[in-house]
Design a protein around this motif. Sequence first.
Motif, PDB file in Angstrom:
ATOM      1  N   UNK A  45       0.795  -1.227   0.000  1.00 46.55           N
ATOM      2  CA  UNK A  45       0.000   0.000   0.000  1.00 46.55           C
ATOM      3  C   UNK A  45       0.830   1.281   0.000  1.00 46.55           C
ATOM      4  N   UNK A 102       5.008  -7.499  -1.869  1.00 43.67           N
ATOM      5  CA  UNK A 102       3.826  -8.334  -2.071  1.00 43.67           C
ATOM      6  C   UNK A 102       4.046  -9.389  -3.153  1.00 43.67           C
ATOM      7  N   UNK A 152      -2.283   5.047  12.972  1.00 40.92           N
ATOM      8  CA  UNK A 152      -2.803   3.723  12.610  1.00 40.92           C
ATOM      9  C   UNK A 152      -2.970   2.845  13.851  1.00 40.92           C
ATOM     10  N   UNK A 190      -8.053   2.934  14.793  1.00 41.17           N
ATOM     11  CA  UNK A 190      -9.153   3.158  13.844  1.00 41.17           C
ATOM     12  C   UNK A 190     -10.475   3.271  14.588  1.00 41.17           C
ATOM     13  N   UNK A 197      -6.859   0.072  -4.860  1.00 38.96           N
ATOM     14  CA  UNK A 197      -5.576   0.000  -4.161  1.00 38.96           C
ATOM     15  C   UNK A 197      -5.736  -0.398  -2.696  1.00 38.96           C
ATOM     16  N   UNK A 198      -6.640   0.270  -1.984  1.00 38.26           N
ATOM     17  CA  UNK A 198      -6.715   0.073  -0.536  1.00 38.26           C
ATOM     18  C   UNK A 198      -7.671  -1.047  -0.107  1.00 38.26           C
ATOM     19  N   UNK A 256      -7.174  -5.494  -2.919  1.00 35.23           N
ATOM     20  CA  UNK A 256      -6.008  -6.355  -3.058  1.00 35.23           C
ATOM     21  C   UNK A 256      -6.017  -7.462  -2.017  1.00 35.23           C
ATOM     22  N   UNK A 257      -4.839  -7.999  -1.723  1.00 38.70           N
ATOM     23  CA  UNK A 257      -4.729  -9.072  -0.736  1.00 38.70           C
ATOM     24  C   UNK A 257      -4.990  -8.567   0.678  1.00 38.70           C
ATOM     25  N   UNK A 258      -4.712  -7.279   0.905  1.00 44.09           N
ATOM     26  CA  UNK A 258      -4.878  -6.713   2.236  1.00 44.09           C
ATOM     27  C   UNK A 258      -5.843  -5.536   2.169  1.00 44.09           C
ATOM     28  N   UNK A 259      -6.730  -5.472   3.143  1.00 50.51           N
ATOM     29  CA  UNK A 259      -7.683  -4.364   3.217  1.00 50.51           C
ATOM     30  C   UNK A 259      -7.145  -3.329   4.205  1.00 50.51           C
ATOM     31  N   UNK A 260      -7.156  -2.078   3.798  1.00 48.05           N
ATOM     32  CA  UNK A 260      -6.734  -1.005   4.697  1.00 48.05           C
ATOM     33  C   UNK A 260      -7.934  -0.588   5.533  1.00 48.05           C
ATOM     34  N   UNK A 261      -7.900  -0.943   6.815  1.00 52.17           N
ATOM     35  CA  UNK A 261      -9.102  -0.744   7.626  1.00 52.17           C
ATOM     36  C   UNK A 261      -9.381   0.736   7.895  1.00 52.17           C
ATOM     37  N   UNK A 276      -0.988   7.414  -4.010  1.00 49.67           N
ATOM     38  CA  UNK A 276      -1.285   6.795  -2.716  1.00 49.67           C
ATOM     39  C   UNK A 276      -0.078   6.612  -1.812  1.00 49.67           C
TER      40      UNK A 276
END
Lengths: 277, 375
Positions: free
Chosen positions: A245, A258, B97, B114, B139-140, B143-148, B280
């Motif tokens: 990210x 990644x 974060x 959060x 982007x957020x 993908x494989x990871x979620x930006x909470x 980003x």
Amino acid sequence: MDNVGMPHEAEVVEKIIESKSIFTLRLRFTDPQVQASYRFLPGQFNMLYLYGAGEVPISVVSDPLDEHIFDHAIRAVGRITNALSRLEQGDRLGVRGPYGRGWPLQEMEANDLVLITGGLGCAPLVSVINYVMRRRELFNRFVIMQGVKHSDDLIWRSRYQEWQQQPDTQVYLAADQAGPGWPWTTGPISALFKQAEFDVARSKAMLCGPEGMMFVAIDELTRRGMPESDIWLSMERNMQCAVGHCGHCQYGPHFVCKQGPVFSYPEVRQLHWVAGF
Amino acid sequence: MSQDTDQTRLDYLDRPQFQSLLDVLQDAGFRCVGPQVSDHAIVFEEISYVGQLPTGMVDRQGPGRYTLKDTGTGRFFYWVSGPQALKPHLFLPREVLWQVDRDDDGKLHFSSACGQPQGVAFIGVRSCDLAALDLLDRHFLQGDYVDSAYQSRRQQIFIIAVNCARSAETCFCHSTGDGPQVRGGGYDLLLSELDEGFIITSGSSKGDEILVRLPLRASTNQQHEQVRQELVSAEQQQRSLPSTDLNEKLMSQLEHPRWDDLQERCLSCGNCTAVCPTCFCHSEIDHPGLNGMTSEHIREWDSCFTSGHSYIHGHVLRDDTRKRYRQWLTHKLATWHDQYQRSGCVGCGRCITWCPVGIDLTEEVAVICGGDAHG
């Protein structure tokens, strides 16, 4: 769901001084459930967090089958790694991971393995060596080549000697500059290729270290006839989030944290020798 | 007149009734964020009454140039774009974060920072901004990871889009396929502004719920025709990006002399990345408290034009502006395709307007991909 970006607490079980600037931290998550569910593949990395200082990506060097402990070999080069070098047994830090893609070791079974490393570049491959030694029968010839700038930079000298004694295992070391009593080769890593014996048609190469060194090694391997798709390398870039990210680790189309850090050579060949990516 | 109206189509909001939209949104629990004039530019800030909107304002934009002018018309959305739209509201310039507490024994306790943000209704979102939002989502979130942190805000928003009645000199969204007309979805309500009022339609069930509470009446065919004509004129833009495959083209021009020429002009200030609605990149830093017992893990916007962006092991990979501009442009227009299946540029033109030396990426691309090294 667990917050993927937040560390878990871990403690230093043991600290080993490897050289003047290199040390190994043996770690364990303090929450037994976290430790029990922690799995990694050789080539993957963790983000280590030191209280108040920040995070740094470090590859895991221990055997993935060890469920009780995991090791990080760290060179004190920057603000955070220098601070990490002051940790002692029992101290706490944060760990999140593992991240990235490791070495495709299962696909490499029944082949000769050629490991080529430079500098502390061998750290992401030490876990591979440990992995292969415990499963020696799954692989054919095992060639380990390591280059260092100066012979004094070599760490784990006794381990190389130990590995050399293993069946069907070749260990070649080269130092650009050698001090007295250096029993191995003096010169660039390319000098080692004349000595190494492996079947290019049935080999997989794994490379790690400075990019210039890796590209020299790739040229040597392809000149010997190894298909590019049999060459794998571990890339390094600035990494801050480890989940693709933050954008720092981009290498052309890839997020190294990644899609990597382990790539097959054709995946990254496009930017081979282009400075600035 | 009866031939000119369709009584089954209640989609017209008279301008004097626009406050009712703000009232209904606030009544539904939303904090309203919309365009306002601040420091001589249009910015998105919290609003509660119509008087705060930039009535009659139009923006004059050019490379390195942005001025506002009051035309004296009653229109709220006759301006085209300001330096920022949704990005700073969803992907905050700086946010905590997680934080860590250290007890007397040195044990560490990590906790997420959060929260559960209040819903926000964004008023006046342009077609290019919706396209940029879709890219940030990819982007957020996808993908494989979620930006909470991003997700918690994204889930709470209500979008009132607006079709562009005119384009700025720097706009090229028509060539990228991202405007000036809002097509497809991505909004809850959509406005088309006319002198006397708005044609308003819903794009979601949430939009339907708000729409039924508004004092609407039937629009006329003439009004629809006028909206259509204004959109056609907004499509006449002075700039464009080539529609050829820039991925292959740009990545085959990594040693083009124009990159050296850019180095002579670009200040590496990072303005383009700050105003870009899709950039980003961010840094993660730690901020220990003065009590020695807590530390915050913070992310803040970063830019590929800084030296720290490519720092590794004591050296900087992109050690000159040539490499940094090339990284930015090739990522935005070329390798973004590999990562997100489309270009990272939505044609908003902000990087042209807000560049202090007026570098125009459409011109740079034309030179680099067109083979004319002397521009």
